[in-house]
Every structure is written in C-alpha cells, then in structure tokens.
Write an enzyme that holds these catalytic residues in place. Structure first.
Site, mmCIF file in Angstrom:
data_model
loop_
_atom_site.group_PDB
_atom_site.id
_atom_site.type_symbol
_atom_site.label_atom_id
_atom_site.label_comp_id
_atom_site.label_asym_id
_atom_site.label_seq_id
_atom_site.Cartn_x
_atom_site.Cartn_y
_atom_site.Cartn_z
ATOM 1 N N ASP A 44 -75.344 -49.229 17.832
ATOM 2 C CA ASP A 44 -74.724 -50.449 18.340
ATOM 3 C C ASP A 44 -74.680 -50.369 19.859
ATOM 4 O O ASP A 44 -74.097 -49.434 20.428
ATOM 5 C CB ASP A 44 -73.311 -50.581 17.762
ATOM 6 C CG ASP A 44 -72.701 -51.945 18.022
ATOM 7 O OD1 ASP A 44 -73.409 -52.837 18.519
ATOM 8 O OD2 ASP A 44 -71.504 -52.120 17.716
ATOM 9 N N ASP A 137 -78.443 -56.594 18.967
ATOM 10 C CA ASP A 137 -78.053 -55.356 19.628
ATOM 11 C C ASP A 137 -77.563 -54.268 18.683
ATOM 12 O O ASP A 137 -76.934 -53.311 19.126
ATOM 13 C CB ASP A 137 -76.981 -55.638 20.685
ATOM 14 C CG ASP A 137 -75.689 -56.190 20.083
ATOM 15 O OD1 ASP A 137 -75.733 -56.666 18.941
ATOM 16 O OD2 ASP A 137 -74.657 -56.139 20.763
ATOM 17 N N GLU A 138 -77.840 -54.380 17.384
ATOM 18 C CA GLU A 138 -77.444 -53.303 16.477
ATOM 19 C C GLU A 138 -78.377 -53.251 15.278
ATOM 20 O O GLU A 138 -78.988 -54.251 14.895
ATOM 21 C CB GLU A 138 -75.993 -53.455 16.017
ATOM 22 C CG GLU A 138 -75.714 -54.697 15.203
ATOM 23 C CD GLU A 138 -74.295 -54.731 14.661
ATOM 24 O OE1 GLU A 138 -73.817 -53.692 14.160
ATOM 25 O OE2 GLU A 138 -73.668 -55.808 14.730
#
Length: 422
Positions: A44, A137-138
């Site tokens: 993350d 973003d993860e």
C-alpha cells in the site's frame, strides 16, 4: 528468530544484538519467527497522491499538503504532516482547511498518479505474475514458490521491492506479509509510513482477538451497528461464539465474521480480477435542488462512464446513482437494465429516472453515476422492437465516438451538454 536489515539486507544473528543492524547500524530491522515461511503480501503506497506531488515538488517536502477539490470538494489524500492536524481522506475541504490552514492544497493530477501506479505495477510483476491490483496505489501479491527464482524468501523479495519503489519511483510503501489476504491487508496498515509488518499463523487468533469487528473486511457502518446492538464489538467475542448461532442471527454476515475473526480467508490472489463497476461523480460549486440542473450535471458523467466502458471493452447491466445532500447525507439508488449497455444515452435515461424520484426539492452538493454487473459487450444494446428509436440513438452515439476519436472530445457535443444557468 530469523531476521534481516531492511536497509542493507544483511542477515541478522539469531541471538543478541542491540536493536540495530550490526553492519549499517540501521534500526529498521525485520525479525519474526515465521519470516521466511509466509508468502501473501499486500503493498500500500503511503499517502500516494501527496507523495507523487512532493516527489515532483521538493519545495513541498516539509510542508503540509492536501490533494483535493476546491472549497466545496473533499480531501483525496493528505500527507502525513497534514494528518497531524487531523486532516484525513474524504473529509470536506472546508473542514480540512480549518484544521490545517497553512496547508498547500493542490487539485489531483490523475494521469500523473496513474503513470506512477503503472510503474509500480511493473516492478511488482517482475516478482510474481500473481499480482491483484486493488486500486491505483495498492495490490496483493502471492509469492508462493518464488524462492528458487529470486534466490530469497518472499519477505526479502518484498523488502527489496519496497526499496526499489522508493528509489526508482520516488514514493514510499508499507508492506504487510501473512498467510492470507485479509491478514496481509491488516498488516500493511500497522506501521505506516514505510512499514513492514508480519502476522504469522501461530499468532493469528491472539492478534485478532482485541481488534474491533469493524476491521473485518466487508463490515461497514450498518453491519457494525447491527453487531453492536448484540453487544459484539471485538473479534474475541466472535471467536467465542458458535458458527450456528451467528448464522441464525446474522445470516451470511455471520458466516463471514466467524471465519475472518479467526483469520480464515480462502480467497486467492487473482491477477485477472476484473473491475466490478465503473463510475464518475462531481461535487458542485454550490448546492443544486432543481431537476434540470441536476440532470445537466449528470449527462457528462454518463459520457465518461460510457467512454470507460468502451475503452475496457465492457458493458454493464445495472445503473446506480449517488447523491449527497447539503447536510452530507448519502443517497444511492440503482436500476437493472433490460439488456447490458455501453451507451451514454441508455445510462443517462436510467440514471435520470432514478434522479427524478429523489429530486423533490432537497439541495444536493454531489452527484455520481456508475454501472456494474460488467460483462462482455457482445450482447450489449440489442435491437428493441418495443423502442424503434433505440437503433437511431445507437448510431448517433457511434457517429459521435468516431468524430471524437479523430478530432477530440469537444469536437461534437449534444445540446444536453449545455448546462442551464443557475
């Protein structure tokens, strides 16, 4: 107990030590009894949008930074300096500005963030083909069986990946490592930013026991309140309850929380997991109440959703709208289509029908529309004998798409795109 230095990657002696790497003296050590036995990771990015902006604007490095819409919008991301003042994601911008008046506020640059996200995803793919993106973003990674390929355990591979992302992309990440997805995701949130946390098999029950049931994946506010009415607030309480009782009392949710409160999660890392929905929304500069003005805001969002459907070679079968009142009350409504669609016009008509039922004089600050039940578009927008005009609408939209592909989106518009004066 196995361990290594997260900075220089030196293997640590099994006993002794003063809490620092004996080689580089870094305190960033990773030590765990199951360190080299676990293979499910969750990565993350830390305050991703803000981190990308600070990477490109070194003058902002030591300043509080908020990424979000104008005064009427909400916070997309706040850097960790701004978070010290209480700013958080999804907070109304006016509230964030009050809490941190000295913050620099920038509008989101989604294309720049998507580019950085693609670069990170490429680095992940060099470790394992089993990468399941969750958002820009993860992602989850399954590194089972990669030891012989990389000549190191999954834990060391993930640490090296985190260092590469920081040095090559210029943003930091936090890593969670465990034996399933639920626990890996929990672990990545334990020590942000630049963290690396591990939840082993032997400690699973004791780790989960004191945690609130709200941390169980899929448990939202309504479910949390239903559990609280029965006095269930921690996972320890769920662990002590028979499965039969929970199923009888809460149905499918009972089965769900019984398993996850014990750290039992059979979901696999699915690299090809498709998007579940496509949506777009906008926050108004000032509140809107009348239907015609709301509909004018709805139409361009329908065009965005349709463009994304077509770009992804998908069609959708369920249209849903989202409204937020001036008092921040959220309203969602949905409607199933008679056939899947890719057309902005069809999405708009379904959305407008839902909107008509809600636009009864209340003031709204946000509107959104989306489509789910995504599927292959081969059966989308069939000829409708009950609506002889449907084929004409389809041909008009195809012609508009063709013009826009050559001359740009603004080369041709519908009259509906001209918003009424308010």
């Amino acid at each position: 107990m196995a361990g290594f230095c997260r900075e220089c990657e030196a293997i640590l002696p099994e006993k002794g030590g003063d809490g620092r790497c004996p080689h580089c003296r870094s305190p960033r050590l990773l030590v765990h009894a199951e360190l080299h036995e676990l293979a499910i990771g969750h990565i993350d990015c830390d305050a991703f949008y803000a981190a990308v902006e600070k990477r490109d604007r070194p003058d902002l490095r030591d300043k509080p930074l908020i990424i979000g819409g104008g005064h009427r919008g909400v916070v997309s991301t706040a850097c960790y300096i701004a978070r010290l003042s209480g700013v958080r994601s999804a907070m109304p911008m006016f509230q964030a500005r009050k809490l941190c008046p000295e913050a620099v506020v920038l509008p989101p640059d989604m294309e720049k963030y998507r580019q950085a996200g693609r670069q990170i995803r490429q680095l992940m793919g060099e470790l394992t083909p089993l990468v399941e993106p969750i958002s820009i973003d993860e992602a989850f990674l399954d590194l089972t069986g990669t030891e012989s390929l990389h000549r190191m355990s999954p834990a060391r591979s993930l640490n090296r990946l985190a260092r590469r992302i920081e040095s090559e992309i210029g943003v930091t990440v936090s890593v969670g490592l465990s034996h399933n997805k639920f626990l890996a995701k929990l672990a990545s949130d334990l020590d942000k930013p630049r963290g690396f946390s591990i939840i082993g098999r032997t400690e699973t029950l004791s780790f989960l026991a004191p945690r609130p049931v709200g941390q169980i994946w899929g448990i939202g506010r309504v479910s949390r309140e239903a559990l609280a009415r029965d006095g269930i607030v921690t996972m320890a309480q769920v662990q002590e309850m028979p499965l039969d009782y929970l199923v009888e009392r809460f149905g499918q949710m009972g089965t769900h929380i019984w398993h996850l409160s014990r750290g039992l999660d059979a979901r696999r890392v699915e690299p090809d997991s498709a998007a579940k929905s496509i949506s777009a929304e906008t926050t108004f500069d000032r509140d809107i109440a009348d239907l015609s003005s709301l509909a004018a805001e709805l139409w361009p969002l329908c065009e965005k959703v349709a463009e994304r459907l077509k770009a992804a070679t998908l069609a959708g079968g369920v249209v849903h709208i989202k409204l937020k009142t001036a008092g921040f009350r959220l309203i969602t409504r949905q409607s199933r289509l008679s056939a899947p669609t890719q057309l902005a016009e069809t999405i708009y008509r379904a959305g407008h029908a839902l909107l008509e039922k809600e636009a009864k004089g209340d003031w709204f600050r946000l509107i959104g529309i989306g489509i789910d039940a995504l599927q292959d578009p081969r059966d989308a927008d069939p000829i409708d004998l009950g609506d002889p005009d449907s084929q004409r609408r389809r041909k008009v939209e195809e012609a508009m798409d063709s013009v826009r592909a050559k001359l740009g989106h603004d080369a041709i518009i519908k009259g509906r795109s001209l918003k009424p004066n308010r």
